[in-house]
Write a protein that holds these residues in place. Structure first.
Motif, PDB file in Angstrom:
ATOM      1  N   LEU A  32       4.168  27.109  24.896  1.00  0.00           N
ATOM      2  CA  LEU A  32       3.465  26.981  23.622  1.00  0.00           C
ATOM      3  C   LEU A  32       4.077  27.904  22.577  1.00  0.00           C
ATOM      4  O   LEU A  32       4.221  27.520  21.405  1.00  0.00           O
ATOM      5  CB  LEU A  32       1.980  27.299  23.801  1.00  0.00           C
ATOM      6  N   ARG A  33       4.457  29.105  22.985  1.00  0.00           N
ATOM      7  CA  ARG A  33       5.091  30.030  22.048  1.00  0.00           C
ATOM      8  C   ARG A  33       6.436  29.514  21.570  1.00  0.00           C
ATOM      9  O   ARG A  33       6.870  29.802  20.455  1.00  0.00           O
ATOM     10  CB  ARG A  33       5.266  31.405  22.700  1.00  0.00           C
ATOM     11  N   ASP A  34       7.104  28.730  22.404  1.00  0.00           N
ATOM     12  CA  ASP A  34       8.387  28.140  22.022  1.00  0.00           C
ATOM     13  C   ASP A  34       8.210  26.919  21.119  1.00  0.00           C
ATOM     14  O   ASP A  34       9.163  26.490  20.458  1.00  0.00           O
ATOM     15  CB  ASP A  34       9.176  27.722  23.265  1.00  0.00           C
ATOM     16  N   SER A  35       7.017  26.375  21.089  1.00  0.00           N
ATOM     17  CA  SER A  35       6.771  25.148  20.324  1.00  0.00           C
ATOM     18  C   SER A  35       6.120  25.401  18.970  1.00  0.00           C
ATOM     19  O   SER A  35       6.253  24.568  18.054  1.00  0.00           O
ATOM     20  CB  SER A  35       5.862  24.206  21.129  1.00  0.00           C
ATOM     21  N   TYR A  36       5.414  26.547  18.844  1.00  0.00           N
ATOM     22  CA  TYR A  36       4.642  26.784  17.624  1.00  0.00           C
ATOM     23  C   TYR A  36       4.744  28.243  17.185  1.00  0.00           C
ATOM     24  O   TYR A  36       4.896  29.147  18.018  1.00  0.00           O
ATOM     25  CB  TYR A  36       3.154  26.469  17.835  1.00  0.00           C
ATOM     26  N   ASN A  37       4.619  28.453  15.883  1.00  0.00           N
ATOM     27  CA  ASN A  37       4.300  29.777  15.353  1.00  0.00           C
ATOM     28  C   ASN A  37       2.789  29.820  15.177  1.00  0.00           C
ATOM     29  O   ASN A  37       2.181  28.863  14.689  1.00  0.00           O
ATOM     30  CB  ASN A  37       4.982  30.008  14.003  1.00  0.00           C
ATOM     31  N   ALA A  55       9.228  23.263  17.169  1.00  0.00           N
ATOM     32  CA  ALA A  55      10.076  22.582  18.147  1.00  0.00           C
ATOM     33  C   ALA A  55      10.066  21.086  17.880  1.00  0.00           C
ATOM     34  O   ALA A  55       9.528  20.612  16.881  1.00  0.00           O
ATOM     35  CB  ALA A  55       9.593  22.885  19.560  1.00  0.00           C
ATOM     36  N   GLU A  56      10.654  20.342  18.768  1.00  0.00           N
ATOM     37  CA  GLU A  56      10.646  18.892  18.642  1.00  0.00           C
ATOM     38  C   GLU A  56       9.208  18.394  18.658  1.00  0.00           C
ATOM     39  O   GLU A  56       8.377  18.874  19.416  1.00  0.00           O
ATOM     40  CB  GLU A  56      11.434  18.261  19.797  1.00  0.00           C
ATOM     41  N   MET A  57       8.920  17.429  17.803  1.00  0.00           N
ATOM     42  CA  MET A  57       7.560  16.915  17.669  1.00  0.00           C
ATOM     43  C   MET A  57       7.071  16.355  19.004  1.00  0.00           C
ATOM     44  O   MET A  57       7.668  15.434  19.556  1.00  0.00           O
ATOM     45  CB  MET A  57       7.518  15.810  16.614  1.00  0.00           C
ATOM     46  N   SER A  59       4.634  14.264  21.665  1.00  0.00           N
ATOM     47  CA  SER A  59       3.877  13.013  21.573  1.00  0.00           C
ATOM     48  C   SER A  59       2.420  13.346  21.298  1.00  0.00           C
ATOM     49  O   SER A  59       1.975  14.487  21.494  1.00  0.00           O
ATOM     50  CB  SER A  59       3.992  12.214  22.865  1.00  0.00           C
ATOM     51  N   ILE A  60       1.660  12.365  20.861  1.00  0.00           N
ATOM     52  CA  ILE A  60       0.263  12.623  20.524  1.00  0.00           C
ATOM     53  C   ILE A  60      -0.529  13.059  21.751  1.00  0.00           C
ATOM     54  O   ILE A  60      -1.407  13.923  21.664  1.00  0.00           O
ATOM     55  CB  ILE A  60      -0.383  11.391  19.848  1.00  0.00           C
ATOM     56  N   ASP A  61      -0.207  12.504  22.926  1.00  0.00           N
ATOM     57  CA  ASP A  61      -0.898  12.903  24.158  1.00  0.00           C
ATOM     58  C   ASP A  61      -0.565  14.345  24.528  1.00  0.00           C
ATOM     59  O   ASP A  61      -1.458  15.111  24.930  1.00  0.00           O
ATOM     60  CB  ASP A  61      -0.531  11.958  25.302  1.00  0.00           C
ATOM     61  N   GLN A  62       0.713  14.717  24.410  1.00  0.00           N
ATOM     62  CA  GLN A  62       1.102  16.100  24.678  1.00  0.00           C
ATOM     63  C   GLN A  62       0.427  17.045  23.695  1.00  0.00           C
ATOM     64  O   GLN A  62      -0.059  18.126  24.069  1.00  0.00           O
ATOM     65  CB  GLN A  62       2.621  16.249  24.571  1.00  0.00           C
ATOM     66  N   LEU A  63       0.391  16.632  22.441  1.00  0.00           N
ATOM     67  CA  LEU A  63      -0.219  17.453  21.408  1.00  0.00           C
ATOM     68  C   LEU A  63      -1.690  17.706  21.698  1.00  0.00           C
ATOM     69  O   LEU A  63      -2.183  18.838  21.569  1.00  0.00           O
ATOM     70  CB  LEU A  63      -0.053  16.765  20.052  1.00  0.00           C
ATOM     71  N   LYS A  64      -2.402  16.693  22.107  1.00  0.00           N
ATOM     72  CA  LYS A  64      -3.825  16.850  22.420  1.00  0.00           C
ATOM     73  C   LYS A  64      -4.031  17.837  23.564  1.00  0.00           C
ATOM     74  O   LYS A  64      -4.959  18.641  23.548  1.00  0.00           O
ATOM     75  CB  LYS A  64      -4.423  15.481  22.761  1.00  0.00           C
ATOM     76  N   ARG A 185      20.027  20.372   6.367  1.00  0.00           N
ATOM     77  CA  ARG A 185      20.643  21.091   7.487  1.00  0.00           C
ATOM     78  C   ARG A 185      19.722  21.209   8.687  1.00  0.00           C
ATOM     79  O   ARG A 185      20.164  21.185   9.836  1.00  0.00           O
ATOM     80  CB  ARG A 185      21.066  22.499   7.028  1.00  0.00           C
ATOM     81  N   THR A 186      18.429  21.324   8.429  1.00  0.00           N
ATOM     82  CA  THR A 186      17.472  21.456   9.530  1.00  0.00           C
ATOM     83  C   THR A 186      17.003  20.110  10.056  1.00  0.00           C
ATOM     84  O   THR A 186      16.375  20.040  11.109  1.00  0.00           O
ATOM     85  CB  THR A 186      16.237  22.256   9.074  1.00  0.00           C
ATOM     86  N   GLY A 187      17.298  19.044   9.298  1.00  0.00           N
ATOM     87  CA  GLY A 187      16.807  17.725   9.696  1.00  0.00           C
ATOM     88  C   GLY A 187      15.323  17.553   9.459  1.00  0.00           C
ATOM     89  O   GLY A 187      14.720  16.577   9.928  1.00  0.00           O
ATOM     90  N   ARG A 188      14.699  18.454   8.685  1.00  0.00           N
ATOM     91  CA  ARG A 188      13.253  18.404   8.462  1.00  0.00           C
ATOM     92  C   ARG A 188      12.894  18.485   6.985  1.00  0.00           C
ATOM     93  O   ARG A 188      11.735  18.567   6.620  1.00  0.00           O
ATOM     94  CB  ARG A 188      12.576  19.566   9.201  1.00  0.00           C
TER      95      ARG A 188
END
Length: 325
Positions: A32-37, A55-57, A59-64, A185-188
Motif C-alpha cells: 500500500l505504501r508503494d501504491s499511494y502517498n 503506482a499503476e492504476m 482495478s476497481i476490485d483491487q481498489l475496493k 514525460r510521466t504519462g499522466r
C-alpha cells in the motif's frame, strides 16, 4: 499536487481545511505504501485519509480491497486523489461509491453530501461570458493554433498561478473549445490542444467580454500603452478616426506618477486628450505591433451600435485564417 487541491477546497468548500502528511504510514503494508502517498485531511469537521495514487492504476476490485483495509486500520473516511482520470474510471468510482477529488476541481464526496452533479452545479455555473483568465486562455490558443501544453506550461507562459490556469483550461474544455490527451514525460499529464478552425473562433466569440475596465483621460500617453479602440480600427479599416488618440494599458500597470489624469469634463471636451482604456489584462500579451490584437479589439468594440463600426470590425476579422462568414 496536493497543495493545489487544498487551495481549491479552501476557496470553494471549507476555508479551514487542513491537509498534511499521514505520520503513521508505517502501519500500512508495504504494497500500500508503494501504491499511494498518504495524507491526513480534515474537511467540514470530518477526518479523512487522502490517498494520492502513485503506482499503476489498480482495478476497481483491487481498489475496493485496498480501501477496505485502509479504513479498517484508520477508522476514517477514505478519499482518493488523482491528477487526472478517464471518464470511464470516474463513472466506475461513482458507481461503487468511492470518494475522490481530481486536480481540476471535480469531486465526489458522498459522505459530505457532495456528489459530482452537485459539485458541478456548485463550481461551474452556466457561463455567459469568459472570466478574464479564461479569455486570456482562449486568445492564447486562438493565436497559437498548433500549441499543445499542459497546465504547468500554460501557467508559466501567461504568468498565471497554476490553480487559475487550471480553471481557465477547464472552462474551455467544458465549452468544447479544447481537448486533451494524457501524456507527457510521466504519462499522466493532460496535454491540451484547441479544436480546429473556424469552430474555435465561432464558438468562443459568443463568450468574449470587453477587456476595458474603465476609461480615463490624460494629456500624454502612458509608457507601454498600445493603440486601441476606434483609433486602432481606423488604422486597419476605412473608418475615420475620432481625432484624438486612444490607447490601452493593463489597469495594474498604469503609473499615475508618469501622467496627469484629467477629470474636468469641460476640459476633456475642449482639448484633444489621450483616451486611456484600462484593461483587465495586458494588451501586449497577444500583440505583435503597436496596436492591440485584433480579437481583443473586437471584444472592446463589439457592443458599439454604429453600423459602420460593426461593418469595419467584420471586415478586419474576415482577413484572419480563423474567421468564417
Amino acid at each position: 499536487m496536493v497543495t493545489i487541491v487544498e487551495t481549491y477546497l479552501k476557496e470553494n468548500i471549507d476555508e479551514d481545511i487542513n491537509i498534511k502528511p499521514w505520520l503513521k504510514k508505517g502501519n500500512f503494508p508495504i504494497f500500500l505504501r508503494d501504491s499511494y502517498n498518504f495524507y491526513e485531511m480534515t474537511i467540514l469537521g470530518t477526518q479523512c485519509v487522502l490517498l494520492e495514487v502513485i503506482a499503476e492504476m489498480p482495478s476497481i476490485d483491487q481498489l475496493k480491497k485496498h480501501l477496505k483495509q485502509i479504513k479498517n486500520l484508520t477508522n476514517c473516511q477514505i478519499v482518493l486523489f488523482y491528477k487526472d482520470i478517464t471518464r470511464y474510471r470516474r463513472k466506475s468510482l461513482i458507481k461503487n461509491k468511492i470518494s475522490f477529488v481530481i486536480e481540476d476541481g471535480q469531486m465526489y464526496l458522498p459522505f459530505l453530501g457532495l456528489d459530482l452533479k452537485k459539485a458541478q452545479e456548485y463550481f461551474v455555473e452556466e457561463m455567459k461570458e469568459f472570466t478574464t483568465p479564461t479569455q486570456i486562455a482562449y486568445l492564447y490558443f486562438l493565436y497559437n493554433r498548433e500549441e499543445v501544453v499542459n497546465t504547468t506550461e500554460f501557467a508559466k507562459k501567461l504568468g498565471l498561478n497554476k490553480m487559475t490556469a487550471s480553471r481557465a483550461l477547464n472552462d474551455l474544455y467544458n465549452l468544447n473549445l479544447i481537448k486533451y490527451q494524457i501524456g507527457g514525460r510521466t504519462g499522466r499529464s493532460k496535454e491540451y490542444k484547441r479544436i480546429s478552425d473556424p469552430d474555435y473562433f465561432l464558438i468562443g466569440r459568443e463568450y468574449l467580454k470587453t477587456p476595458v475596465r474603465r476609461i480615463i483621460y490624460a494629456e500624454s500617453k502612458p509608457l507601454g500603452a498600445l493603440t486601441a479602440g476606434l483609433d486602432a480600427l481606423a488604422l486597419l479599416s476605412m473608418i475615420n478616426p475620432l481625432g484624438h488618440s486612444i490607447v490601452a494599458i493593463e489597469k495594474n500597470k498604469l503609473d499615475e506618477n508618469q501622467i496627469e489624469i484629467v477629470k474636468n469634463k469641460d476640459f476633456i471636451k475642449d482639448k484633444k486628450l489621450v483616451e486611456i482604456e484600462l484593461w483587465d489584462y495586458d494588451p501586449r500579451l497577444f500583440s505583435n505591433s503597436s496596436n492591440v490584437d485584433i480579437l481583443s479589439l473586437y471584444a472592446s468594440l463589439k457592443d458599439e451600435t454604429d453600423e459602420r463600426v460593426e461593418q469595419a470590425l467584420e471586415d478586419v476579422l474576415r482577413g484572419e485564417l480563423w474567421y468564417t462568414d
